[in-house]
Design an enzyme around this catalytic site. Structure first.
Site, short mmCIF file in Angstrom:
data_model
loop_
_atom_site.label_atom_id
_atom_site.label_comp_id
_atom_site.label_asym_id
_atom_site.label_seq_id
_atom_site.Cartn_x
_atom_site.Cartn_y
_atom_site.Cartn_z
N GLY A 23 10.60 -6.09 10.50
CA GLY A 23 9.15 -6.27 10.42
C GLY A 23 8.81 -7.75 10.34
N GLY A 47 5.49 -8.98 9.95
CA GLY A 47 4.15 -9.24 9.41
C GLY A 47 4.28 -10.28 8.30
N GLY A 48 3.23 -10.40 7.49
CA GLY A 48 3.23 -11.42 6.44
C GLY A 48 4.41 -11.29 5.50
N THR A 71 -15.22 -5.96 7.03
CA THR A 71 -14.63 -6.44 5.78
C THR A 71 -15.51 -6.24 4.55
OG1 THR A 71 -13.68 -8.34 4.63
CG2 THR A 71 -15.45 -8.83 6.16
N ARG A 115 -12.74 0.57 -4.03
CA ARG A 115 -12.93 1.28 -2.75
C ARG A 115 -12.93 2.79 -2.88
NH1 ARG A 115 -9.00 -2.66 0.80
NH2 ARG A 115 -10.53 -4.34 0.84
N HIS A 133 -7.38 3.06 5.41
CA HIS A 133 -7.14 1.62 5.48
C HIS A 133 -5.78 1.20 4.96
CE1 HIS A 133 -8.18 -2.60 5.57
NE2 HIS A 133 -8.03 -2.72 4.27
N GLU A 160 3.43 -3.31 2.62
CA GLU A 160 2.85 -1.96 2.59
C GLU A 160 3.92 -0.88 2.71
OE1 GLU A 160 -0.52 -1.48 5.20
OE2 GLU A 160 -0.90 0.58 4.53
N ARG A 180 -5.57 0.50 -4.34
CA ARG A 180 -5.38 -0.96 -4.22
C ARG A 180 -6.73 -1.67 -4.25
NH1 ARG A 180 -5.68 -4.62 -0.21
NH2 ARG A 180 -5.70 -3.14 1.53
N LEU A 204 -2.61 -8.94 0.89
CA LEU A 204 -2.02 -10.19 1.43
C LEU A 204 -1.22 -10.88 0.34
CD1 LEU A 204 -4.87 -11.66 3.69
CD2 LEU A 204 -2.81 -10.45 4.39
O1 FUM Z 1 -12.19 -5.54 3.60
C1 FUM Z 1 -11.25 -6.31 3.79
O2 FUM Z 1 -11.41 -7.47 4.13
C2 FUM Z 1 -9.92 -5.83 3.51
C3 FUM Z 1 -9.14 -6.50 2.69
C4 FUM Z 1 -7.99 -5.83 2.09
O3 FUM Z 1 -7.79 -4.65 2.37
O4 FUM Z 1 -7.28 -6.44 1.30
#
Ligand code: FUM
Length: 591
Positions: free
Chosen positions: A19, A21-22, A260, A292, A359, A388, A399, A405
């Protein structure tokens, strides 16, 4: 046996990272800095990894816009996780966040600047000061609304300089093992030549991302097929907390494209079909910046009770039209472009129609706070998991935005250093049978001769998940979902059809491999959701609406054999945060 004909090409590295990614890139950089030989395998060009899609920011208690403290960040993360997060891992992440940002800045990440020239920080959901007693925290360090893009490109440039060797458009197929149960490498398929490759490693790091593609409406790109998690299951190891699926409250209606949370951090508001700011009913203090899970459930309830927007009353609206034009052009330029391109909307005049979209997958490969993969029996030698793909578990049941990130770079660096420290210590002896088993799995998928295409089975699986494992769940619906997935599993075994039998750029075969990977994790999600008879974070059981700490302050463990039979177990949450931090006992979670 047909599999003998594949004759994989051999490679040896101290560290193999799967992988780019970051998390994978940060790990590769750290391992190279230890003097290790490092291979990075990626199924797509690294700058197309899903990290590129992260928009709003990366959390760190820098205090550039008012007092902040990593312990407040830790408290918010524990509360956001609904107390399911492992507190040793959370303390580690929050304590190391400021240093991680300084490193990214020094590497060249083009963060947005405030008036004084410091890194710009915005408010984000569930982020407070003074252990929830103060006001909002401004903790999300941002590069406009393209933070993941900025980080990924910088990390890739740095990793190229570091000497890591990249194997791009290589699909990881299965982990390889020695006789003692240590991870000894991975079998991979090179798309451009059709060759198979056997990568032998001293330490292998899984950084393969999440499995959001099990759902139909998701902000996760089409490559997020849980390849690492599936390799773990096929190796007979468990996955953890697979029932916890994060719905982002603001996916663009109709496409699911991410809008976002930073838009709300900059002052955007959510309204229902009556024009009301409905969040006042659900989170009177934090409103549109509650966590969220809370906002996604609120949106669902508004729609269910007939207060949605549009002719079908099936979405809500995000208003940005009251924001200053400079906020849009400097802080939210991508949102302005996405709304225009995908919905024909000028955000300075019209609201954006939004709906929750899958997400993030909180569950994954269980690890210690040091990213070592674990089972009920202890640490699995030679194998680490980050990002992830992993469940370490800093996010627990839900989360917080911009902690992802951060998780990538903090644990990426720590895992890379840990793996790199084994440089030059030789390799485990590969057990031939594990290679044969991996080749046989690949060959079986490739030679499938039925009448069901991988794409049609994937679509059916996504529909089942959308209807039976959504924002709210209950026993009858989950049972039904499991029955339908079982049917799809049997169809995959008996009637999958891979038309193209070639090995060069065979998309049909890639889709079959990804389908197999996804289906295992769809079953894991639904079975784990059925098992957990409580509501916590993103897992809302309408038939068990309360959190039940006495029975369920525990992680779920799911494992499965190749016949589709599965087993569920649990393990305790790590409540001890370790040196220099205090533990946070469960409280009622309010925003
Ligand atoms: O909404 C967003 O910018 C997502 C950010 C995140 O899931 O960390």
């Amino acid at each position: 046996m047909a599999v003998k004909a594949y004759n994989p090409i051999e490679h040896r590295f101290d560290v193999v990272v799967i992988g780019a990614g970051g998390a994978g890139l940060r790990a590769a950089l750290a391992a190279c800095a230890q003097g290790a030989s490092v291979a990075v395998l990626s199924k797509v060009p690294p700058t197309r990894s899903h990290t590129v899609a992260a928009q709003g920011g990366i959390n760190a208690a820098l205090g550039n816009r008012g007092a902040d403290n990593w312990r407040w960040h830790m408290y918010d993360t524990v509360r956001g996780s609904d107390w399911l997060g492992d507190q040793d891992a959370i303390a580690f992440m929050c304590r190391h966040a400021p240093e991680a940002i300084r490193e990214l800045e020094a590497m060249g990440v083009p963060f947005t600047r405030d008036e004084g020239g410091s890194i710009y920080q915005r408010a984000y959901g569930g982020q407070s000061t003074d252990y929830g007693k103060g006001g909002l925290a401004y903790r999300a360090c941002a590069a406009a609304d393209r933070t993941g893009h900025a980080m990924l490109h910088t990390l890739y440039q740095q990793s190229l300089k570091s000497g890591a060797r990249f194997f791009i458009e290589f699909v990881a197929l299965d982990l390889l093992w020695d006789k003692e149960g240590a991870c000894a490498g991975v079998l991979a398929w090179e798309l451009a030549t059709g060759d198979l490759h056997c990568f032998r490693s001293r330490q292998l790091i899984l950084a393969t991302g999440g499995f959001g593609q099990v759902f139909a409406s998701t902000t996760a790109s089409s490559i997020c097929t849980g390849d690492g998690g599936a390799m773990i299951l096929r190796s007979g190891l468990p996955l953890q907390d697979m029932e916890f699926i994060q719905f982002h409250p603001t996916g663009l209606y109709g496409t699911g494209v991410l809008i976002t949370e930073g838009a709300r951090g900059e002052g955007g508001i959510l309204v229902n079909g009556l024009g009301e700011r409905f969040m006042k009913r659900y989170a009177p203090q934090y409103m549109d910046l509650a966590s969220r899970d809370v906002i996604s459930r609120a949106v669902e309830q508004e729609i269910r009770e007939g207060r949605g927007c549009g002719p079908n009353k099936d979405h809500v609206l995000l208003r940005l039209d009251h924001l200053d034009a400079s906020v849009i052009s400097e802080k939210l330029p991508s949102i302005r472009d996405i709304a225009r391109t995908f919905a024909g909307i000028d955000v300075s005049i019209s609201p954006i129609p939004v709906l929750p979209s899958v997400h993030y997958t909180m569950g994954g490969v269980p690890t210690t706070a040091q990213s070592e993969v674990i089972t009920q029996a202890g640490v699995v030698p030679g194998l680490l998991a980050i990002g992830e793909a992993a469940c370490n578990s800093v996010h627990g049941a839900n989360r917080l935005g911009c902690n992802s990130l951060l998780d990538l770079v903090v644990f990426g660096k720590a895992a890379g250093e840990r793996a790199g420290a084994h440089a030059g210590q030789g390799h485990a002896m590969l057990e031939a049978e594990t290679l044969d088993k991996a080749l046989a799995h690949f060959d079986t998928l490739r030679m499938s001769q039925g009448d069901a295409t991988p794409a049609s089975l994937r679509r059916q699986m996504q529909s089942v998940m959308q209807h039976h494992a959504g924002i709210t769940r209950d026993e009858p619906s989950l049972m039904n979902g499991l029955r339908l997935l079982d049917k799809l599993w049997n169809q995959k075994l008996s009637s999958l059809n891979v038309r193209d039998k070639g090995l060069l750029w065979n998309n049909d075969l890639i889709e079959a491999i990804e389908l197999d990977n996804l289906l295992r994790q769809a079953v894991a999600t639904v079975a784990s959701a059925l098992h957990r008879t409580e509501s916590r974070g993103a897992h809302m059981r309408t038939d068990h609406p309360l959190r039940d700490d006495a029975a369920w302050l525990r992680h779920t463990l799911f494992s499965m054999n190749d016949k589709g039979r599965f087993k569920l177990d649990t393990r305790a949450v790590r409540m001890e945060p370790g040196q220099d931090a205090r533990s946070f006992a469960p409280e009622t979670r309010k925003y």
